[in-house]
Design an enzyme around this catalytic site. Sequence first.
Site, PDB file in Angstrom:
ATOM      1  N   LYS A   1     -14.274 -53.735 -57.657  1.00 13.57           N
ATOM      2  CA  LYS A   1     -14.203 -54.675 -56.220  1.00 13.57           C
ATOM      3  C   LYS A   1     -15.225 -55.741 -56.190  1.00 13.57           C
ATOM      4  O   LYS A   1     -14.626 -57.021 -56.164  1.00 13.57           O
ATOM      5  CB  LYS A   1     -14.586 -53.727 -55.317  1.00 13.57           C
ATOM      6  CG  LYS A   1     -14.381 -54.624 -53.801  1.00 13.57           C
ATOM      7  CD  LYS A   1     -14.498 -53.470 -52.790  1.00 13.57           C
ATOM      8  CE  LYS A   1     -14.112 -54.148 -51.302  1.00 13.57           C
ATOM      9  NZ  LYS A   1     -14.775 -53.386 -50.429  1.00 13.57           N
ATOM     10  N   GLN A   2     -16.280 -55.543 -56.933  1.00 10.44           N
ATOM     11  CA  GLN A   2     -17.449 -56.718 -56.469  1.00 10.44           C
ATOM     12  C   GLN A   2     -18.626 -56.317 -57.431  1.00 10.44           C
ATOM     13  O   GLN A   2     -18.618 -55.054 -57.988  1.00 10.44           O
ATOM     14  CB  GLN A   2     -17.750 -56.752 -55.208  1.00 10.44           C
ATOM     15  CG  GLN A   2     -18.768 -55.435 -54.666  1.00 10.44           C
ATOM     16  CD  GLN A   2     -18.805 -55.372 -53.278  1.00 10.44           C
ATOM     17  OE1 GLN A   2     -17.667 -54.842 -52.505  1.00 10.44           O
ATOM     18  NE2 GLN A   2     -19.667 -56.002 -52.652  1.00 10.44           N
TER      19      GLN A   2
ATOM     20  N   TRP B   1     -25.766 -54.689 -45.176  1.00 10.12           N
ATOM     21  CA  TRP B   1     -26.530 -55.054 -46.233  1.00 10.12           C
ATOM     22  C   TRP B   1     -26.376 -56.726 -46.607  1.00 10.12           C
ATOM     23  O   TRP B   1     -27.633 -57.143 -47.360  1.00 10.12           O
ATOM     24  CB  TRP B   1     -26.428 -54.312 -47.593  1.00 10.12           C
ATOM     25  CG  TRP B   1     -25.400 -54.473 -48.511  1.00 10.12           C
ATOM     26  CD1 TRP B   1     -24.043 -54.429 -47.992  1.00 10.12           C
ATOM     27  CD2 TRP B   1     -25.363 -54.673 -49.602  1.00 10.12           C
ATOM     28  NE1 TRP B   1     -23.042 -54.639 -48.995  1.00 10.12           N
ATOM     29  CE2 TRP B   1     -23.807 -54.735 -49.949  1.00 10.12           C
ATOM     30  CE3 TRP B   1     -26.270 -55.067 -50.988  1.00 10.12           C
ATOM     31  CZ2 TRP B   1     -23.466 -55.371 -51.365  1.00 10.12           C
ATOM     32  CZ3 TRP B   1     -25.682 -55.416 -52.099  1.00 10.12           C
ATOM     33  CH2 TRP B   1     -24.393 -55.386 -52.488  1.00 10.12           C
ATOM     34  N   ASP B   2     -25.241 -57.040 -46.298  1.00  8.06           N
ATOM     35  CA  ASP B   2     -25.000 -58.461 -46.535  1.00  8.06           C
ATOM     36  C   ASP B   2     -26.172 -59.365 -46.235  1.00  8.06           C
ATOM     37  O   ASP B   2     -26.386 -60.491 -46.856  1.00  8.06           O
ATOM     38  CB  ASP B   2     -23.772 -59.044 -45.804  1.00  8.06           C
ATOM     39  CG  ASP B   2     -22.476 -58.242 -45.994  1.00  8.06           C
ATOM     40  OD1 ASP B   2     -22.775 -57.239 -46.282  1.00  8.06           O
ATOM     41  OD2 ASP B   2     -21.452 -58.444 -45.657  1.00  8.06           O
TER      42      ASP B   2
ATOM     43  N   GLU C   1     -16.732 -50.482 -54.202  1.00  2.47           N
ATOM     44  CA  GLU C   1     -16.379 -49.397 -53.458  1.00  2.47           C
ATOM     45  C   GLU C   1     -15.293 -48.716 -53.782  1.00  2.47           C
ATOM     46  O   GLU C   1     -14.466 -47.991 -53.198  1.00  2.47           O
ATOM     47  CB  GLU C   1     -16.300 -50.018 -51.877  1.00  2.47           C
ATOM     48  CG  GLU C   1     -17.705 -50.202 -51.156  1.00  2.47           C
ATOM     49  CD  GLU C   1     -17.410 -50.932 -49.779  1.00  2.47           C
ATOM     50  OE1 GLU C   1     -16.256 -51.373 -49.470  1.00  2.47           O
ATOM     51  OE2 GLU C   1     -18.484 -50.933 -49.143  1.00  2.47           O
TER      52      GLU C   1
HETATM   53  C1  BGC Z   1     -17.980 -55.007 -49.193  1.00  4.67           C
HETATM   54  C2  BGC Z   1     -19.186 -54.571 -48.754  1.00  4.67           C
HETATM   55  C3  BGC Z   1     -19.617 -55.361 -47.599  1.00  4.67           C
HETATM   56  C4  BGC Z   1     -18.685 -55.423 -46.355  1.00  4.67           C
HETATM   57  C5  BGC Z   1     -19.103 -56.421 -45.125  1.00  4.67           C
HETATM   58  C6  BGC Z   1     -16.998 -54.941 -48.135  1.00  4.67           C
HETATM   59  O1  BGC Z   1     -15.612 -55.154 -48.287  1.00  4.67           O
HETATM   60  O2  BGC Z   1     -17.506 -54.147 -50.225  1.00  4.67           O
HETATM   61  O3  BGC Z   1     -20.156 -54.761 -49.713  1.00  4.67           O
HETATM   62  O4  BGC Z   1     -20.971 -55.147 -47.127  1.00  4.67           O
HETATM   63  O5  BGC Z   1     -17.396 -55.891 -46.992  1.00  4.67           O
HETATM   64  O6  BGC Z   1     -19.025 -57.654 -46.013  1.00  4.67           O
END
Ligand code: BGC
Length: 768
Positions: free
Chosen positions: A601-602, A358-359, A489
């Site tokens: 986490k984000q 999804w990035d 996550e």
């Molecule tokens: C992030 C995801 C991301 C993936 C790839 C993960 O660490 O939590 O949001 O899509 O890395 O960049």
Amino acid sequence: MNHNYIIPNEWSIIEEGFEATHVTASESLFSIGNGYMGQRANFEETYSGETLQGSYIGGIYYPDKTRVGWWKNGYPEYFAKVLNAPNWIGISIKINGQELDLNTCKVADFYRELNMKEGWLKRSFKATLKNGDEIAVQSTRFLSLSYKEIGVIKYDITALNFSGTVEIASNLDAGIMNQDTNYDEFFWKVLDIHESDNKASILSETLKTAFQVCTSMQNIFHLNKNEIHLDKKVIKEDKQISYQFQIDLNKGDTLSLYKYAGYTQSMNHPKDELVATSIKTLINATKLGFDALLNQQKQDWAKIWETADIEIKGDVKAQQAIRFNIFQLNQTYTGEDARLNIGPKGFTGEKYGGSTYWDTEAYCIPFYLSTKDKQVAKNLLLYRYNQLDKAIENAKKLGFKNGAALYPMVTMNGEESHNEWEITFEEIHRNGAMIYAIYNYVNYTGDYNYIPEFGMEVIIAVARFWAQRATLSQAKNKYVILGVTGPNEYENNVNNNWYTNYLAKWCMHYAAENMQRIESEFPADYKRISDKTNFKETESAEWYKIANRMYFPHDENLGVYMQQDGFMDKEIIPVSQLPKSERPINQKWSWDRILRSCYIKQADVLQGMYFFENQFSTNKLQKHFDFYEPLTVHESSLSPCVHSILASKLQMDEKAYEMYLRTARLDLDDYNHEVHEGCHITSMAGTWLSVVQGFGGMRNFDNKLSFNPTIPKQWKSYSFKINYRGATIQVYKSHDETQFTNLSDTPTTIVVNDKKMALAPEGLLTYK
Ligand code: BGC
């Protein structure tokens, strides 16, 4: 090991001095790519120290059979691995019988430069071999942007203190493995090794996926700048071919090897023509010659920088960092081919399977929209459009029906290939990002036709998914979405993740509104879409009904939306109170402890407020930022950029700059001590966003392009350019003034500090 060894420079990434512990990190940082293929900065000559060999070809993958402890129904059968492709760079050197190996000889004056302005990689050093012979080596290589199937190396050896024999073996090697394999298998088989007329090639095929790749080379020698012919010995092995040459050098002589090589592959050519095509490509490249190819490369990069560059004055590290991010994004994706995408590591490593996340939709699309022709972002949208059937199949496998689609969390060909249940099945917010990207594209380009032509089918399928995924809670008398993982996550299987519910609601509204608009404005498309998707008008009503009764967890006392149900039951302790020794928590804590903690986490709620900033007051945004940011550990590379942008908007300048630094030099200063695995390519788009949307305050809502520039006190000035609906707008900001210049002959209108301003061709607006 020092993680901070890159020499600051405005246009180049530079390393001075040889340090074996830096080799794998530098292999990532100095990677080169041309959107079609990529190459880690592995040494051409033999190296017996630690290294991660990496040559990659866009779109070529292997479905590595899933390996999990306990199988769960619905798991994908495989994880798509980006493949380490046959190695074409190998040039091994023996001087008077002694192998040149930087791990065993004495190295002096080691210098490595990745020139981002012109798109080439150079390395030079002096080596003293065990027998005392000293040589100087300089190698320059690049992957041509104009001739995508061509890579070139110029490798110079100078005899410094001896006269003697130099043996050179120029190789192609298809006996390569991935470091990341589930069962330690080879992913390639060799079909044929071909050699004639000073050109060698290996035709190999991926197991299971049957991609064919022809790797080929031709070698030309110069002695002291004059072309010479050297007789060769051909050594063919099972998976390799090597041309061996020998020459006697006098002290002071320089021997130059020009190696023209590259790949032709079956995504672009008929299989039975691969060898012939690769020979033709080699002949063309050799005819053009190294200098002409390099000149072309410089021109091609100059053209890219013309719109993509961001100039920062007064802070060379910030300047270097932003250009590095822009450079890598352009090396990874050039936008002509709707079958390719942007893996989180691009062409710099194997991690993440090199697939599509999804990035792309959430972070990368705005970068390509603003710095390239709109066709580039359109190709990224078409990538998903072309994979819609697979997304519908994926949803069907999980029990959804009636053409509902669940786009994969990770993919190479449209099939889901991530196999952790909490992500594969639960991190469904990615489906919303697909639609957000379409919305973003239309908003930015004004190209509404994309929706009736392509986008609507995707929007309908995703809206159907949300309508089926939501359930009516009798207790709440609202629609709820249960058992999900949000962008954060560090929480799994939660109910009513605010971000997911918000996106779901928005997608269903967007679907119904657009179907209505298409019905009145594009009746022929309406009919085609309705027939193709079996769309019933009652569906729109159902979408409105569910969307309008969506549940959003909210804490009345705080006046803040909750990340998910029950968030306030957690012990709320800000990250600032965590001892340094316990961070990063994903390395120091058990997973169980992370899941129970309040740490994020984000961006999660804040990701939603960033996407839909126009739907929240500044006051509301501030409240949510003040609540969530202090609980955020930013352990995803995608995190700091969103926070930097929001902090800029909230005039929290220190915070904005702190977050900017974390995103901009994440790889160059190796903050997470993992750059040896590859660079964080997708978050590089986030860095660009932190400048343009963050400090530059660019927004694009409701058909308006607006700016509200601020400048970090550490910088003297900065400027960037963007393409907007045919106009090229340059934004310049210093501490004394702000300027907007229209560099094109297309008139445009922008909104500055909430005021609409016309910007005529060549027009300039200055604010003191
Ligand atoms: C992030 C995801 C991301 C993936 C790839 C993960 O660490 O939590 O949001 O899509 O890395 O960049």
